[in-house]
Design an enzyme around this catalytic site. Structure first.
Site, short mmCIF file in Angstrom:
data_model
loop_
_atom_site.label_atom_id
_atom_site.label_comp_id
_atom_site.label_asym_id
_atom_site.label_seq_id
_atom_site.Cartn_x
_atom_site.Cartn_y
_atom_site.Cartn_z
N SER A 95 0.79 -1.22 0.00
CA SER A 95 0.00 0.00 0.00
C SER A 95 0.83 1.27 0.00
O SER A 95 0.31 2.35 -0.31
CB SER A 95 -0.93 0.01 1.22
OG SER A 95 -0.17 -0.09 2.42
N ASP A 109 -1.72 8.87 10.51
CA ASP A 109 -1.16 7.64 9.95
C ASP A 109 0.33 7.88 9.71
O ASP A 109 0.71 8.76 8.94
CB ASP A 109 -1.86 7.32 8.63
CG ASP A 109 -1.41 6.02 8.00
OD1 ASP A 109 -0.34 5.49 8.37
OD2 ASP A 109 -2.12 5.52 7.11
N HIS A 162 1.40 5.42 5.82
CA HIS A 162 0.98 5.65 4.44
C HIS A 162 1.19 7.11 4.03
O HIS A 162 0.57 8.00 4.61
CB HIS A 162 -0.48 5.26 4.25
CG HIS A 162 -0.74 3.80 4.50
ND1 HIS A 162 -1.22 3.34 5.69
CD2 HIS A 162 -0.53 2.72 3.71
CE1 HIS A 162 -1.33 2.01 5.64
NE2 HIS A 162 -0.90 1.62 4.44
#
Length: 351
Positions: free
Chosen positions: A186, A323, A326
């Site tokens: 990701s 986060d 990411h």
């Protein structure tokens, strides 16, 4: 030439023609299809779910009994779509287009869907397109006079729909342009819309740092991916089908391989990675290993040097809110720039 390049973030080192009944009348350079039961846009061929392929027409669905016309929430070609009720990379429920052999660029426009992938010629072409009306483009060589394409599973339980196709002939030679293939998770994969998504993977941003026409980038990374999944579930298969001498394969995995749900030991991870490297090198291409960049609070080597230089506050601003793993679009761009700079140092032309 047998050459192993290791690079990473952690040790770092990704004619239109109108509404006619047949595409057989003359060889065209551009073919455009508008799918669904609604109105057909100018310069497109309208295709309903019930349209079965026949050789005189030159296009249609192989098994229309497994197709369905559906509405879509966009405008123009995005206002309607067809849904694939049977799918899978090896499914024969395909949309077939007769094409002279050569190299083609295919632009895919989905209908309403949460997450879907595009397959053609029995392998993945685009991984995990997300959001209604998502668009992406890929190159594909046609060697048997026909392109066979379908929209298939990206996420179980969602609809796999297709609103439009634009197919443009690039060359008489059925060989892809020089390519950098990217595999990963990701932090690497594409997010949609490609040119404006808030979140991004560095593989998505890599083309911005390349000279025009030096390479095409094929990003086969996907969220949550781990080594065994990438090797066994179709992504490596797609790369091996097309990769050739002069191409590169950048592979970044490891973040998800430690997750207990993936049931993968460290020894298994290492052997799977070695196996993928061996298979790609057997095709004459070169392999670039990229270690995961880590979290905003845990960088190493190249990424560490950069984020240390800008400080904690600016570093956190390059990640999604709340986060530390990411990157957002700006962060992915910075990471892609670091990759490009390192590849240039290592003598990879085109950056």
């Amino acid at each position: 030439m047998k050459k192993w390049i290791a690079a990473g973030f952690v040790m770092m080192l990704m004619l239109c023609f109108g509404k006619i009944e047949s595409i057989k009348a003359a060889e065209q350079k551009v073919y455009q299809f508008d799918f669904g039961s609604g109105s057909v846009e100018p310069d497109y061929i309208g295709v309903k779910a019930s349209d079965r392929y026949n050789s005189s027409k030159g296009y249609g669905f192989q098994t229309p009994e497994h197709m369905k016309d559906v509405a879509a929430s966009g405008t123009g070609v995005k206002s309607d779509a067809v849904q694939f009720l049977a799918y899978g990379t090896k499914s024969d429920n395909t949309f077939n287009i007769d094409l002279p052999n050569g190299l083609y660029e295919v632009k895919v426009t989905l209908g309403n869907t949460a997450r879907a992938s595009v397959a053609a010629e029995g392998v993945f072409q685009v991984i995990n397109m997300t959001g209604d009306g998502a668009e992406d483009t890929f190159q594909i060589p046609v060697t048997d006079g026909q392109l066979n394409l379908l929209v298939t599973e990206g996420k179980a339980g969602t609809n796999f729909t297709l609103s439009a196709l634009k197919i443009k002939k690039l060359s008489e030679q059925p060989v892809t342009n020089r390519t950098i293939y990217v595999g990963g998770d990701s932090t690497v994969c594409n997010y949609y819309p490609l040119n404006s998504s808030k979140q991004a993977g560095w593989g998505q941003m890599l083309p911005q740092f390349m000279k025009k026409n030096a390479f095409q980038v094929r990003n086969m990374a996907s969220g949550g991916q781990f080594a065994r999944g990438f090797r066994n579930n179709g992504q490596l298969e797609a790369i091996l089908k097309y990769i050739k001498p002069g191409d590169y394969f950048i592979l970044q995995l490891g973040i998800n391989d430690t997750n207990p749900k993936n049931n993968e030991t460290e020894a298994e991870f290492k052997e799977i990675m070695r196996d993928m490297v061996r298979q790609v090198k057997a095709k004459g291409a070169e392999v670039i290993l990229s270690a995961p960049q880590g979290r905003a609070t845990d960088f190493n080597v190249l990424s560490s040097s950069y984020f240390t230089s800008i400080g904690p506050e600016k570093t956190l601003a390059l990640y999604m809110d709340g986060d530390t793993l990411h990157p957002n679009r700006a962060g992915a761009g910075d990471l892609a720039r670091i990759v490009a700079q390192e590849l240039k140092k290592l003598g990879v032309n085109g950056f």
